[in-house]
Scaffold this motif. Structure first.
Motif, mmCIF file in Angstrom:
data_model
loop_
_atom_site.group_PDB
_atom_site.id
_atom_site.type_symbol
_atom_site.label_atom_id
_atom_site.label_comp_id
_atom_site.label_asym_id
_atom_site.label_seq_id
_atom_site.Cartn_x
_atom_site.Cartn_y
_atom_site.Cartn_z
ATOM 1 N N PRO A 27 0.979 -1.381 0.027
ATOM 2 C CA PRO A 27 -0.033 -0.186 0.157
ATOM 3 C C PRO A 27 0.894 1.192 0.101
ATOM 4 O O PRO A 27 0.422 2.328 -0.501
ATOM 5 C CB PRO A 27 -0.858 -0.066 1.192
ATOM 6 C CG PRO A 27 -0.210 -0.967 2.024
ATOM 7 C CD PRO A 27 0.640 -2.260 1.168
ATOM 8 N N ASP A 77 -7.680 -0.699 -0.468
ATOM 9 C CA ASP A 77 -6.758 0.384 -0.121
ATOM 10 C C ASP A 77 -7.682 1.680 -0.690
ATOM 11 O O ASP A 77 -7.532 2.469 -0.035
ATOM 12 C CB ASP A 77 -5.491 0.110 -0.953
ATOM 13 C CG ASP A 77 -4.315 1.306 -0.267
ATOM 14 O OD1 ASP A 77 -4.759 1.532 0.788
ATOM 15 O OD2 ASP A 77 -3.186 1.152 -0.956
ATOM 16 N N GLY A 91 -6.473 0.491 4.827
ATOM 17 C CA GLY A 91 -5.606 1.371 5.836
ATOM 18 C C GLY A 91 -5.958 1.308 7.117
ATOM 19 O O GLY A 91 -5.430 1.183 8.306
ATOM 20 N N ASN A 147 -5.468 -2.180 8.814
ATOM 21 C CA ASN A 147 -3.842 -2.389 9.224
ATOM 22 C C ASN A 147 -3.639 -1.596 10.717
ATOM 23 O O ASN A 147 -2.660 -1.991 11.270
ATOM 24 C CB ASN A 147 -2.905 -1.797 8.122
ATOM 25 C CG ASN A 147 -3.024 -3.044 7.113
ATOM 26 O OD1 ASN A 147 -3.066 -4.192 7.595
ATOM 27 N ND2 ASN A 147 -2.745 -2.779 6.041
ATOM 28 N N LYS A 148 -4.451 -0.294 10.575
ATOM 29 C CA LYS A 148 -4.037 0.456 11.877
ATOM 30 C C LYS A 148 -4.520 -0.314 12.901
ATOM 31 O O LYS A 148 -3.866 -0.306 14.176
ATOM 32 C CB LYS A 148 -4.885 1.905 11.809
ATOM 33 C CG LYS A 148 -4.127 3.063 10.869
ATOM 34 C CD LYS A 148 -5.039 4.049 10.898
ATOM 35 C CE LYS A 148 -4.791 4.917 9.831
ATOM 36 N NZ LYS A 148 -5.751 6.362 9.789
#
Length: 281
Positions: free
Chosen positions: A126, A167, A173, A176-177
């Motif tokens: 990403p 993405d 995003g 993944n945070k």
């Protein structure tokens, strides 16, 4: 899959002549492919096994006819994903789809997300919005993992581009945070939801590609379903002589991967691919 003679994508970055490849001298081709497959799917860094004293460095080398055809196949499949996702984004979401770049390499290359090699397998980064693929992975898929056929290979490409779709939608995003702040087991569980949604998006793409291009032939969907089965975490762990350990799963079981691909294919709708809200994966 009907792909020959159709338009290819301009979003291909071909590094195959410049890649630095390595071949493990003591393993032989079959052993090398098996080690790389296990390393990729079980999340094991097999680099130490490959960098033994018998290992010799080799450049990207000559592009063979098989390499050339694999590159053309990937280019056409990528073009198909670009057209389908551009339509879906415009018609269903009112958004513009920005396509990913797909990097082809042989042996090894670099990415902002880390080194790319046969041991890492295909992946999406990403940071630079590029998918990375060593087309020799198709050999692993067919010969060692039992997932033969051009549509099984197309499923691999579609799955990585599906991560780019995630993405673009902001899903990847956010997920993944959360993973960064979670325990290992929780992070793995979130990874499974990410991967299963990518399988579902792959099915959505396949449904639209068949309708738009007439590219899907008899047996193609069965090839994709078989590929999903062969790369399920439980199947791969059993084939590696291990007892399946669900807390270590990062991609989902064979049954889950097949079911979510089928969900996307049958519905043709991305709304059916919400793997984050469901209690039944």
């Amino acid at each position: 899959m009907k792909w020959r003679g159709r338009r290819g994508s301009s979003n291909i970055e071909d590094r195959r002549r410049m890649s630095g490849g390595r071949a493990a001298g003591g393993l032989g081709l079959g052993g090398l492919i098996a080690v790389l497959a296990i390393g990729y799917f079980l999340g094991i860094d097999v680099t130490p096994l490959l960098n033994d004293p018998g290992t010799s460095g080799a450049g990207g080398g000559e592009i063979t006819e098989a390499d050339r055809q694999a590159g053309e196949f990937v280019s056409v499949t990528l073009a198909d994903t670009e057209e389908i996702w551009a339509d879906i984004f415009r018609q269903e979401l009112g958004q513009r789809y920005e396509p990913a770049t797909l990097v082809l390499f042989k042996g090894a290359t670099r990415s902002p997300c880390g080194g790319a090699s046969g041991a890492t397998g295909p992946f999406y980064c990403p940071i630079d919005k590029k998918a990375y693929l060593d087309t020799d992975f198709f050999v692993t898929l067919g010969r060692k993992l039992g997932a033969k056929g051009d549509f099984a290979a197309a499923y691999v490409v579609a799955h990585e581009i599906a991560h780019h779709v995630q993405d673009e939608l902001g899903i990847l995003g956010e997920a993944n945070k959360i993973r960064q702040q979670a325990s290992q087991a929780q992070s793995n569980a979130i990874s499974v939801r990410i991967e299963l949604q990518a399988d579902c998006f792959s099915g959505v793409w396949a449904r639209h590609a068949g309708a738009r291009f007439g590219s899907i032939e008899k047996g193609d969907i069965a090839e994709a379903m078989n590929a999903a089965k062969q790369i399920g975490d439980d199947t791969l762990q059993r084939n590696a002589g291990q007892r399946p350990m669900p807390h270590t799963f990062t991609h989902g079981t064979s049954e889950q991967r097949q079911r979510w691909f089928a969900t996307g294919y049958k519905s043709g709708n991305i709304d059916a691919c919400d793997t984050f809200s469901t209690d039944r994966l």
